[in-house]
Design a protein around this motif. Structure first.
Motif, mmCIF file in Angstrom:
data_model
loop_
_atom_site.group_PDB
_atom_site.id
_atom_site.type_symbol
_atom_site.label_atom_id
_atom_site.label_comp_id
_atom_site.label_asym_id
_atom_site.label_seq_id
_atom_site.Cartn_x
_atom_site.Cartn_y
_atom_site.Cartn_z
ATOM 1 N N ILE A 4 -4.313 14.695 4.219
ATOM 2 C CA ILE A 4 -3.521 13.214 3.803
ATOM 3 C C ILE A 4 -3.608 13.643 1.942
ATOM 4 O O ILE A 4 -4.781 13.558 1.504
ATOM 5 N N ARG A 5 -2.649 12.810 1.195
ATOM 6 C CA ARG A 5 -3.488 12.754 0.076
ATOM 7 C C ARG A 5 -3.704 11.500 -0.157
ATOM 8 O O ARG A 5 -2.994 10.917 0.533
ATOM 9 N N ASN A 6 -4.606 11.322 -0.697
ATOM 10 C CA ASN A 6 -5.164 9.972 -1.224
ATOM 11 C C ASN A 6 -5.102 9.495 -1.938
ATOM 12 O O ASN A 6 -5.445 9.151 -3.527
ATOM 13 N N PRO A 7 -4.861 8.614 -2.134
ATOM 14 C CA PRO A 7 -3.460 7.314 -2.906
ATOM 15 C C PRO A 7 -4.831 6.876 -3.658
ATOM 16 O O PRO A 7 -4.695 6.533 -5.366
ATOM 17 N N PHE A 8 -5.475 6.990 -3.599
ATOM 18 C CA PHE A 8 -6.657 5.898 -4.947
ATOM 19 C C PHE A 8 -7.476 7.537 -5.358
ATOM 20 O O PHE A 8 -8.756 7.015 -6.228
ATOM 21 N N ALA A 9 -7.541 8.794 -5.388
ATOM 22 C CA ALA A 9 -8.035 9.512 -6.005
ATOM 23 C C ALA A 9 -8.332 9.621 -7.660
ATOM 24 O O ALA A 9 -6.563 9.286 -8.226
ATOM 25 N N GLY A 10 -9.118 10.183 -8.439
ATOM 26 C CA GLY A 10 -8.546 9.895 -10.049
ATOM 27 C C GLY A 10 -9.052 8.589 -10.653
ATOM 28 O O GLY A 10 -9.667 8.636 -11.995
ATOM 29 N N ARG A 11 -9.640 7.809 -9.752
ATOM 30 C CA ARG A 11 -9.352 6.104 -10.735
ATOM 31 C C ARG A 11 -9.952 5.503 -8.874
ATOM 32 O O ARG A 11 -10.108 5.309 -7.972
ATOM 33 N N TYR A 12 -10.701 3.785 -10.043
ATOM 34 C CA TYR A 12 -11.569 3.156 -9.185
ATOM 35 C C TYR A 12 -10.712 2.545 -8.543
ATOM 36 O O TYR A 12 -9.584 1.606 -9.800
ATOM 37 N N VAL A 13 -9.960 1.493 -7.854
ATOM 38 C CA VAL A 13 -9.090 0.544 -6.851
ATOM 39 C C VAL A 13 -9.860 -0.372 -6.207
ATOM 40 O O VAL A 13 -10.702 0.083 -5.508
ATOM 41 N N GLU A 14 -9.862 -1.475 -6.893
ATOM 42 C CA GLU A 14 -10.715 -2.287 -6.025
ATOM 43 C C GLU A 14 -10.213 -2.955 -4.913
ATOM 44 O O GLU A 14 -11.126 -2.781 -3.637
ATOM 45 N N GLU A 15 -9.483 -2.958 -4.234
ATOM 46 C CA GLU A 15 -8.554 -3.772 -2.914
ATOM 47 C C GLU A 15 -7.493 -2.460 -2.387
ATOM 48 O O GLU A 15 -6.918 -1.850 -2.344
ATOM 49 N N MET A 59 1.031 -0.933 0.190
ATOM 50 C CA MET A 59 -0.023 -0.164 0.091
ATOM 51 C C MET A 59 0.607 1.062 0.143
ATOM 52 O O MET A 59 2.584 1.337 0.170
ATOM 53 N N PRO A 60 0.476 2.706 -0.608
ATOM 54 C CA PRO A 60 1.117 3.562 -0.554
ATOM 55 C C PRO A 60 1.357 4.211 0.922
ATOM 56 O O PRO A 60 1.165 3.509 1.812
ATOM 57 N N GLU A 61 2.601 4.854 1.105
ATOM 58 C CA GLU A 61 2.545 5.716 2.679
ATOM 59 C C GLU A 61 1.230 6.941 2.488
ATOM 60 O O GLU A 61 1.554 7.550 1.791
ATOM 61 N N VAL A 62 2.036 7.512 3.512
ATOM 62 C CA VAL A 62 0.622 7.979 4.083
ATOM 63 C C VAL A 62 1.643 9.443 3.995
ATOM 64 O O VAL A 62 2.527 9.280 4.857
ATOM 65 N N GLU A 63 0.719 10.357 3.015
ATOM 66 C CA GLU A 63 1.941 12.252 3.144
ATOM 67 C C GLU A 63 1.020 12.432 3.812
ATOM 68 O O GLU A 63 -0.723 13.060 3.378
ATOM 69 N N ILE A 64 0.827 12.827 4.542
ATOM 70 C CA ILE A 64 0.433 14.580 5.413
ATOM 71 C C ILE A 64 0.716 15.922 4.894
ATOM 72 O O ILE A 64 2.038 16.219 4.601
ATOM 73 N N ARG A 65 -0.559 16.417 4.271
ATOM 74 C CA ARG A 65 0.395 18.303 4.235
ATOM 75 C C ARG A 65 0.223 18.989 5.549
ATOM 76 O O ARG A 65 0.688 20.035 5.749
ATOM 77 N N VAL A 71 -11.117 1.849 11.294
ATOM 78 C CA VAL A 71 -11.423 1.361 12.058
ATOM 79 C C VAL A 71 -9.313 1.596 12.417
ATOM 80 O O VAL A 71 -9.774 1.951 13.887
ATOM 81 N N PRO A 72 -8.844 2.836 11.634
ATOM 82 C CA PRO A 72 -7.931 3.003 12.805
ATOM 83 C C PRO A 72 -7.929 3.773 13.352
ATOM 84 O O PRO A 72 -7.105 4.355 14.021
ATOM 85 N N GLY A 73 -9.029 4.885 13.231
ATOM 86 C CA GLY A 73 -9.143 6.199 14.264
ATOM 87 C C GLY A 73 -9.899 5.673 15.355
ATOM 88 O O GLY A 73 -9.671 6.003 16.087
ATOM 89 N N GLY A 74 -11.136 4.653 15.219
ATOM 90 C CA GLY A 74 -12.131 4.202 16.424
ATOM 91 C C GLY A 74 -10.422 3.793 16.912
ATOM 92 O O GLY A 74 -10.668 3.787 18.632
ATOM 93 N N ALA A 93 -8.979 -2.025 1.156
ATOM 94 C CA ALA A 93 -8.627 -2.526 2.809
ATOM 95 C C ALA A 93 -7.209 -2.092 3.472
ATOM 96 O O ALA A 93 -7.332 -1.940 4.454
ATOM 97 N N GLY A 94 -5.762 -2.249 2.867
ATOM 98 C CA GLY A 94 -4.445 -2.833 3.210
ATOM 99 C C GLY A 94 -4.110 -0.986 3.649
ATOM 100 O O GLY A 94 -3.751 -1.240 5.020
ATOM 101 N N PHE A 95 -4.599 -0.364 3.114
ATOM 102 C CA PHE A 95 -4.104 1.576 3.776
ATOM 103 C C PHE A 95 -4.744 1.644 4.432
ATOM 104 O O PHE A 95 -3.730 2.342 5.525
ATOM 105 N N MET A 96 -5.885 0.622 5.369
ATOM 106 C CA MET A 96 -6.215 1.515 6.638
ATOM 107 C C MET A 96 -5.357 0.166 7.739
ATOM 108 O O MET A 96 -5.087 1.426 8.269
ATOM 109 N N ASP A 97 -4.232 -0.492 7.864
ATOM 110 C CA ASP A 97 -2.961 -0.729 8.228
ATOM 111 C C ASP A 97 -2.148 -0.127 8.205
ATOM 112 O O ASP A 97 -1.497 0.821 9.102
#
Length: 194
Positions: free
Chosen positions: A37-48, A1-7, A101-104, A50-54
């Motif tokens: 944060i940057r949305n790593p899925f912006a602009g396109r449909y990505v099926e999988e 999964m992509p790295e979390v990028e905080i602006r 999940v990660p927030g709660g 859920a891994g970004f929650m980790d």
């Protein structure tokens, strides 16, 4: 999964002394922390996705700890919580659901194992969009005095390819709460409801 990028990160704390009735000697404190944060899925449909929650779990825990510090530093003083997400226009509502999940769980962990489900809200919106984040008691969702919400937003976000992730905590019941129901002093703490 992509790295979390905080602006950017924002922290807001309100102190509420009264809502038209007698002033409280101890104000209710409501606080929110927002990470854009940057949305790593912006602009396109990505099926999988859920891994970004980790990948978001460390951010969630850091945000929860920072918000507790902003509200005085004592996790035992926190009585209410909620979470939310505003997804930029190039994303989809499901991208905001990645925060459940990660927030709660981060807030529950930082607060020493709170029992109640963390209420949430999410929407798609542009820069300056506002979100009312629902709040309930941390140990029993049926404690009516703690039903609340905090309006949050980011003046310049989220941009189309961003997500604004939100945590909210409060130090008590609504000022002048008096509509009955289960009291915080009556919580049994068995199921997160009562």
């Amino acid at each position: 999964m992509p790295e979390v990028e905080i602006r950017k990160r924002l922290v807001t704390v309100e102190e509420i002394f009264h809502e038209g009735g007698p002033a409280s000697t101890t104000p209710l404190r409501r606080g929110a922390i927002i990470a854009v944060i940057r949305n790593p899925f912006a602009g396109r449909y990505v099926e999988e996705i859920a891994g970004f929650m980790d990948d978001l779990k460390p951010l969630g825990l850091a945000m929860a700890q920072q918000l507790i510090r902003a509200l005085g530093g004592d996790p035992k003083a926190i009585q209410g919580y909620g979470k939310g997400a505003i997804v930029g226009a190039a994303g989809e509502l499901e991208h905001g659901a990645l925060w459940h999940v990660p927030g709660g769980y981060a807030m529950r962990e930082a607060l020493g194992g709170a029992k109640a489900i963390v209420p949430s809200a999410k929407k798609v919106g542009g820069p300056g969009a506002r979100l009312d984040v629902p709040v309930t008691h941390i140990d029993a969702s049926y404690v009516r005095s703690h039903f609340d919400a905090m309006e949050v937003g980011v003046p310049d976000g989220p941009k189309a390819d961003e997500i604004a992730l939100v945590l909210v905590m409060t130090t008590g019941a609504r000022i002048h709460a008096r509509v009955g129901g289960l009291k915080a002093s009556e919580i049994k703490g068995e199921d997160g409801l009562r």
